[in-house]
Design a protein around this motif. Structure first.
Motif, mmCIF file in Angstrom:
data_model
loop_
_atom_site.group_PDB
_atom_site.id
_atom_site.type_symbol
_atom_site.label_atom_id
_atom_site.label_comp_id
_atom_site.label_asym_id
_atom_site.label_seq_id
_atom_site.Cartn_x
_atom_site.Cartn_y
_atom_site.Cartn_z
ATOM 1 N N GLY A 1 0.816 -1.205 0.000
ATOM 2 C CA GLY A 1 0.000 0.000 0.000
ATOM 3 C C GLY A 1 0.853 1.259 0.000
ATOM 4 O O GLY A 1 1.871 1.338 0.669
ATOM 5 N N TRP B 1 -11.921 3.755 6.002
ATOM 6 C CA TRP B 1 -11.604 3.533 4.599
ATOM 7 C C TRP B 1 -12.807 2.920 3.899
ATOM 8 O O TRP B 1 -13.518 2.104 4.478
ATOM 9 C CB TRP B 1 -10.395 2.606 4.467
ATOM 10 C CG TRP B 1 -9.146 3.262 4.956
ATOM 11 C CD1 TRP B 1 -8.676 3.283 6.241
ATOM 12 C CD2 TRP B 1 -8.239 4.036 4.181
ATOM 13 N NE1 TRP B 1 -7.518 4.016 6.291
ATOM 14 C CE2 TRP B 1 -7.223 4.490 5.048
ATOM 15 C CE3 TRP B 1 -8.164 4.384 2.833
ATOM 16 C CZ2 TRP B 1 -6.170 5.272 4.614
ATOM 17 C CZ3 TRP B 1 -7.110 5.159 2.399
ATOM 18 C CH2 TRP B 1 -6.128 5.594 3.283
ATOM 19 N N CYS C 1 -5.181 5.163 -0.989
ATOM 20 C CA CYS C 1 -4.224 4.073 -0.835
ATOM 21 C C CYS C 1 -4.275 3.222 -2.094
ATOM 22 O O CYS C 1 -5.306 2.632 -2.414
ATOM 23 C CB CYS C 1 -4.545 3.212 0.382
ATOM 24 S SG CYS C 1 -3.403 1.816 0.546
ATOM 25 N N TYR D 1 -2.730 -0.089 -3.951
ATOM 26 C CA TYR D 1 -2.137 -1.334 -3.462
ATOM 27 C C TYR D 1 -2.232 -2.437 -4.511
ATOM 28 O O TYR D 1 -2.945 -2.324 -5.497
ATOM 29 C CB TYR D 1 -2.810 -1.785 -2.168
ATOM 30 C CG TYR D 1 -4.291 -2.076 -2.311
ATOM 31 C CD1 TYR D 1 -4.739 -3.366 -2.552
ATOM 32 C CD2 TYR D 1 -5.232 -1.064 -2.188
ATOM 33 C CE1 TYR D 1 -6.092 -3.640 -2.697
ATOM 34 C CE2 TYR D 1 -6.584 -1.327 -2.325
ATOM 35 C CZ TYR D 1 -7.003 -2.611 -2.580
ATOM 36 O OH TYR D 1 -8.343 -2.880 -2.720
ATOM 37 N N LEU E 1 0.286 5.549 0.206
ATOM 38 C CA LEU E 1 -0.690 6.589 0.515
ATOM 39 C C LEU E 1 -0.378 7.880 -0.224
ATOM 40 O O LEU E 1 0.785 8.287 -0.320
ATOM 41 C CB LEU E 1 -0.715 6.856 2.015
ATOM 42 C CG LEU E 1 -1.021 5.656 2.908
ATOM 43 C CD1 LEU E 1 -0.901 6.042 4.378
ATOM 44 C CD2 LEU E 1 -2.404 5.103 2.611
#
Length: 133
Positions: A38, A73, A50, A52, A40
């Motif tokens: 991940g 999230w 994020c 990923y 940011l």
């Protein structure tokens, strides 16, 4: 645990500091198993993004957003940014352009390489816009 220590079995946790890194919270679950690497990015509109890699179907690169600076999230609405044909995927990073577009660059194992290249992994770039919430 009982899972092997490799990319496909790993997952991400978050830790937070409110005193410039002198102390940290206990780790809290963040991404699911097989969702790793991940990265940011704080966008100009205040959204924390994020980006990923996920090593489960569909293999590839995805992103999730936080609208409260990482307290919660939106796992229910991930953005699927790229698909991959296997495990050689990841290391994505996203940057915001002056026009508001997002550019994500990552490595992946494509389904088809044209023209023929050496190796299984290529570098791809995705230019995209987050939908309005």
């Amino acid at each position: 645990g009982t899972m092997p220590n490799d990319h496909a079995a790993g997952h991400m946790v978050l830790m937070e500091s409110t005193d410039e890194g002198r102390s940290w919270s206990s780790p809290r679950e963040f991404l699911n198993y097989s969702e790793v690497q991940g990265q940011l990015t704080l966008l100009s509109n205040g959204v924390l993004l994020c980006t990923y890699t996920h090593y489960h179907l569909p293999f590839g690169v995805a992103a999730i957003a936080s609208y409260d600076y990482g307290k919660t999230w939106d796992h229910e609405n991930p953005f699927q940014l790229a698909w991959s044909n296997g495990g050689c995927t990841g290391w994505s990073t996203t940057r915001e352009m002056p026009d508001g577009a997002l550019v994500t660059i990552h490595a992946c194992e494509p389904y088809h390489i044209e023209p023929r290249e050496s190796g299984r992994t290529v570098c791809q770039t995705v230019r995209w816009h987050m939908p309005e919430r």
